[in-house]
Design a protein around this motif. Structure first.
Motif, PDB file in Angstrom:
ATOM      1  N   ARG A  51       0.829  -1.208   0.000  1.00 42.38           N
ATOM      2  CA  ARG A  51       0.000   0.000   0.000  1.00 42.38           C
ATOM      3  C   ARG A  51       0.859   1.252   0.000  1.00 42.38           C
ATOM      4  O   ARG A  51       0.543   2.238  -0.670  1.00 42.38           O
ATOM      5  CB  ARG A  51      -0.925  -0.017   1.216  1.00 42.38           C
ATOM      6  N   PHE A  52       1.949   1.231   0.751  1.00 39.80           N
ATOM      7  CA  PHE A  52       2.862   2.368   0.779  1.00 39.80           C
ATOM      8  C   PHE A  52       3.454   2.600  -0.617  1.00 39.80           C
ATOM      9  O   PHE A  52       3.514   3.738  -1.104  1.00 39.80           O
ATOM     10  CB  PHE A  52       3.976   2.128   1.788  1.00 39.80           C
ATOM     11  N   ALA A  53       3.890   1.522  -1.273  1.00 42.03           N
ATOM     12  CA  ALA A  53       4.512   1.647  -2.590  1.00 42.03           C
ATOM     13  C   ALA A  53       3.534   2.193  -3.616  1.00 42.03           C
ATOM     14  O   ALA A  53       3.832   3.146  -4.346  1.00 42.03           O
ATOM     15  CB  ALA A  53       5.062   0.287  -3.039  1.00 42.03           C
ATOM     16  N   PHE A  54       2.356   1.608  -3.679  1.00 39.74           N
ATOM     17  CA  PHE A  54       1.382   2.050  -4.674  1.00 39.74           C
ATOM     18  C   PHE A  54       0.817   3.424  -4.320  1.00 39.74           C
ATOM     19  O   PHE A  54       0.527   4.229  -5.211  1.00 39.74           O
ATOM     20  CB  PHE A  54       0.252   1.026  -4.800  1.00 39.74           C
ATOM     21  N   GLY A  55       0.672   3.696  -3.032  1.00 44.64           N
ATOM     22  CA  GLY A  55       0.100   4.967  -2.622  1.00 44.64           C
ATOM     23  C   GLY A  55       1.023   6.144  -2.836  1.00 44.64           C
ATOM     24  O   GLY A  55       0.557   7.272  -3.048  1.00 44.64           O
ATOM     25  N   THR A  56       2.333   5.918  -2.779  1.00 46.63           N
ATOM     26  CA  THR A  56       3.289   7.010  -2.947  1.00 46.63           C
ATOM     27  C   THR A  56       3.857   7.097  -4.357  1.00 46.63           C
ATOM     28  O   THR A  56       4.240   8.186  -4.792  1.00 46.63           O
ATOM     29  CB  THR A  56       4.462   6.868  -1.969  1.00 46.63           C
ATOM     30  N   LEU A  57       3.911   5.988  -5.078  1.00 49.33           N
ATOM     31  CA  LEU A  57       4.570   5.968  -6.381  1.00 49.33           C
ATOM     32  C   LEU A  57       3.608   5.929  -7.555  1.00 49.33           C
ATOM     33  O   LEU A  57       4.044   6.016  -8.705  1.00 49.33           O
ATOM     34  CB  LEU A  57       5.526   4.772  -6.469  1.00 49.33           C
ATOM     35  N   THR A  58       2.308   5.778  -7.306  1.00 50.79           N
ATOM     36  CA  THR A  58       1.318   5.746  -8.385  1.00 50.79           C
ATOM     37  C   THR A  58       0.053   6.462  -7.929  1.00 50.79           C
ATOM     38  O   THR A  58      -0.095   6.811  -6.745  1.00 50.79           O
ATOM     39  CB  THR A  58       0.947   4.302  -8.783  1.00 50.79           C
ATOM     40  N   VAL A  59      -0.858   6.657  -8.875  1.00 51.81           N
ATOM     41  CA  VAL A  59      -2.179   7.201  -8.540  1.00 51.81           C
ATOM     42  C   VAL A  59      -3.215   6.090  -8.429  1.00 51.81           C
ATOM     43  O   VAL A  59      -4.403   6.367  -8.254  1.00 51.81           O
ATOM     44  CB  VAL A  59      -2.640   8.232  -9.589  1.00 51.81           C
ATOM     45  N   LEU A  60      -2.773   4.861  -8.524  1.00 51.04           N
ATOM     46  CA  LEU A  60      -3.693   3.740  -8.399  1.00 51.04           C
ATOM     47  C   LEU A  60      -4.260   3.699  -6.978  1.00 51.04           C
ATOM     48  O   LEU A  60      -3.568   4.047  -6.018  1.00 51.04           O
ATOM     49  CB  LEU A  60      -2.965   2.426  -8.717  1.00 51.04           C
ATOM     50  N   PRO A  61      -5.527   3.301  -6.832  1.00 53.23           N
ATOM     51  CA  PRO A  61      -6.160   3.336  -5.501  1.00 53.23           C
ATOM     52  C   PRO A  61      -5.455   2.406  -4.520  1.00 53.23           C
ATOM     53  O   PRO A  61      -5.426   1.194  -4.702  1.00 53.23           O
ATOM     54  CB  PRO A  61      -7.596   2.881  -5.781  1.00 53.23           C
ATOM     55  N   ALA A  62      -4.876   3.000  -3.497  1.00 58.03           N
ATOM     56  CA  ALA A  62      -4.197   2.231  -2.456  1.00 58.03           C
ATOM     57  C   ALA A  62      -4.191   3.084  -1.190  1.00 58.03           C
ATOM     58  O   ALA A  62      -3.522   4.115  -1.134  1.00 58.03           O
ATOM     59  CB  ALA A  62      -2.769   1.891  -2.865  1.00 58.03           C
ATOM     60  N   ARG A  63      -4.933   2.659  -0.207  1.00 63.38           N
ATOM     61  CA  ARG A  63      -5.029   3.420   1.041  1.00 63.38           C
ATOM     62  C   ARG A  63      -3.811   3.113   1.910  1.00 63.38           C
ATOM     63  O   ARG A  63      -3.614   1.991   2.352  1.00 63.38           O
ATOM     64  CB  ARG A  63      -6.316   3.050   1.784  1.00 63.38           C
ATOM     65  N   ILE A  64      -2.988   4.137   2.112  1.00 59.92           N
ATOM     66  CA  ILE A  64      -1.792   3.961   2.937  1.00 59.92           C
ATOM     67  C   ILE A  64      -2.211   3.797   4.393  1.00 59.92           C
ATOM     68  O   ILE A  64      -2.833   4.682   4.979  1.00 59.92           O
ATOM     69  CB  ILE A  64      -0.838   5.160   2.785  1.00 59.92           C
ATOM     70  N   THR A  65      -1.875   2.667   4.978  1.00 54.88           N
ATOM     71  CA  THR A  65      -2.282   2.368   6.350  1.00 54.88           C
ATOM     72  C   THR A  65      -1.241   2.791   7.373  1.00 54.88           C
ATOM     73  O   THR A  65      -1.573   2.975   8.539  1.00 54.88           O
ATOM     74  CB  THR A  65      -2.549   0.861   6.496  1.00 54.88           C
ATOM     75  N   ARG A  66      -0.001   2.915   6.936  1.00 52.59           N
ATOM     76  CA  ARG A  66       1.069   3.334   7.856  1.00 52.59           C
ATOM     77  C   ARG A  66       2.025   4.254   7.132  1.00 52.59           C
ATOM     78  O   ARG A  66       2.371   4.020   5.966  1.00 52.59           O
ATOM     79  CB  ARG A  66       1.836   2.122   8.399  1.00 52.59           C
ATOM     80  N   TRP A  67       2.459   5.314   7.812  1.00 54.11           N
ATOM     81  CA  TRP A  67       3.453   6.227   7.265  1.00 54.11           C
ATOM     82  C   TRP A  67       4.565   6.350   8.304  1.00 54.11           C
ATOM     83  O   TRP A  67       4.629   7.278   9.102  1.00 54.11           O
ATOM     84  CB  TRP A  67       2.832   7.583   6.948  1.00 54.11           C
ATOM     85  N   ASP A  68       5.434   5.361   8.332  1.00 53.47           N
ATOM     86  CA  ASP A  68       6.547   5.343   9.271  1.00 53.47           C
ATOM     87  C   ASP A  68       7.709   4.614   8.617  1.00 53.47           C
ATOM     88  O   ASP A  68       7.612   4.137   7.481  1.00 53.47           O
ATOM     89  CB  ASP A  68       6.144   4.689  10.595  1.00 53.47           C
ATOM     90  N   ARG A  69       8.815   4.549   9.304  1.00 51.70           N
ATOM     91  CA  ARG A  69      10.016   3.957   8.725  1.00 51.70           C
ATOM     92  C   ARG A  69       9.852   2.479   8.379  1.00 51.70           C
ATOM     93  O   ARG A  69      10.271   2.045   7.305  1.00 51.70           O
ATOM     94  CB  ARG A  69      11.200   4.152   9.678  1.00 51.70           C
ATOM     95  N   PRO A  70       9.255   1.657   9.243  1.00 45.60           N
ATOM     96  CA  PRO A  70       9.066   0.257   8.857  1.00 45.60           C
ATOM     97  C   PRO A  70       8.210   0.096   7.591  1.00 45.60           C
ATOM     98  O   PRO A  70       8.519  -0.723   6.726  1.00 45.60           O
ATOM     99  CB  PRO A  70       8.374  -0.355  10.083  1.00 45.60           C
ATOM    100  N   ALA A  71       7.135   0.884   7.486  1.00 47.87           N
ATOM    101  CA  ALA A  71       6.289   0.806   6.286  1.00 47.87           C
ATOM    102  C   ALA A  71       7.054   1.287   5.064  1.00 47.87           C
ATOM    103  O   ALA A  71       6.930   0.719   3.972  1.00 47.87           O
ATOM    104  CB  ALA A  71       5.019   1.624   6.485  1.00 47.87           C
ATOM    105  N   ALA A  72       7.864   2.342   5.242  1.00 47.30           N
ATOM    106  CA  ALA A  72       8.662   2.842   4.130  1.00 47.30           C
ATOM    107  C   ALA A  72       9.691   1.807   3.690  1.00 47.30           C
ATOM    108  O   ALA A  72       9.950   1.644   2.497  1.00 47.30           O
ATOM    109  CB  ALA A  72       9.353   4.138   4.542  1.00 47.30           C
TER     110      ALA A  72
END
Length: 273
Positions: A24-45
């Protein structure tokens, strides 16, 4: 907004993110494809940037479909290549192209790091950025048209491999030891999160899979596709080192520039011969 909280005790997120969180992090930050980012922290990154080539695979497949259909419908290699190149730009809101333009403007400014970073944050594009965009897009379309002229299968493989390699360059740029240039933004969120060994392993796996995908076209084709990946990553690495020296680290714009440079290099290698 209130400071009161009546629910269960809050606990910090675990030190490891699940694969789904990373995807979700990859698709949510690198594309416009629907992907709800559930975590925004270092482990998720960390997990997300390791999954970046997977996002590239999906983008590449979506880019290849209209190009192949146009080619089979008699549209010609040039039209098929132009549409194929346009799809990734649309699926990223042209953020990678914008990052390329901003990075080149910063590098070409000949100003100190802080001033160059301010130039990169401006909304307008300078002459260096315009030239870089025109050149990169022309080379991408020309190289891909050359491959499409050979066969639609080779064209589709080239589109997919270029997209995967573009995101793989981001994975390698997120490895240990690469510092952020700013304390905020995407660059700060992902800089140094991927263990170096994991990044190298992902790159090696990509080379193997690229060769395997092209193997039905013959051993020379498989070797060419395998060679395109390290060639593209070398070009991205040279740019990365230049940016780290120039800006004292990486930014989100630099990641976009790395993606475009590596995709372009891969397409040029695949267009040779």
């Amino acid at each position: 907004m209130t400071d009161s909280y009546d629910g269960p005790p809050l606990t910090p997120p675990p030190d490891r993110a699940s694969l789904l969180d990373g995807v979700r992090f990859a698709f949510g930050t690198l594309t416009v494809l629907p992907a709800r980012i559930t975590r925004w922290d270092r482990p998720a990154a960390r997990t997300g940037m390791a999954c970046a080539p997977l996002a590239g695979l999906v983008v590449g497949l979506l880019a290849a479909v209209p190009g192949v259909l146009l080619l089979l419908g008699g549209g010609g290699p040039l039209l098929a290549a132009a549409v194929t190149v346009a799809v990734p730009a649309a699926l990223t809101r042209a953020l990678h192209l914008d990052g390329l333009a901003d990075t080149v403007d910063g590098l070409g400014s000949a100003k100190p790091a802080d001033a160059a970073l301010r130039i990169m944050k401006q909304s307008d594009i300078g002459p260096f950025g315009v030239v870089a965009l025109v050149f990169v897009l022309l080379v991408q379309v020309a190289a891909l048209a050359n491959v499409y002229a050979d066969s639609w299968i080779r064209g589709a493989l080239a589109a997919v491999l270029a997209s995967v390699t573009a995101r793989l360059a981001m994975t390698l740029a997120s490895r240990d030891g690469v510092p952020p240039a700013r304390p905020e933004g995407l660059g700060a969120a992902v800089a140094g999160v991927v263990p170096r060994g994991a990044a190298v392993a992902i790159a090696g796996l990509t080379v193997v899979l690229a060769a395997a995908a092209a193997l039905p076209l013959g051993l020379p084709s498989a070797a060419q596709h395998a060679a395109a990946v390290p060639a593209a990553l070398l070009a991205a690495e040279l740019l990365l080192r230049r940016c780290v020296r120039r800006f004292d680290g990486v930014t989100g714009d630099v990641f976009g520039a790395l993606a475009e440079v590596s995709a372009t290099t891969a397409l040029v290698v695949l267009a040779l011969g």
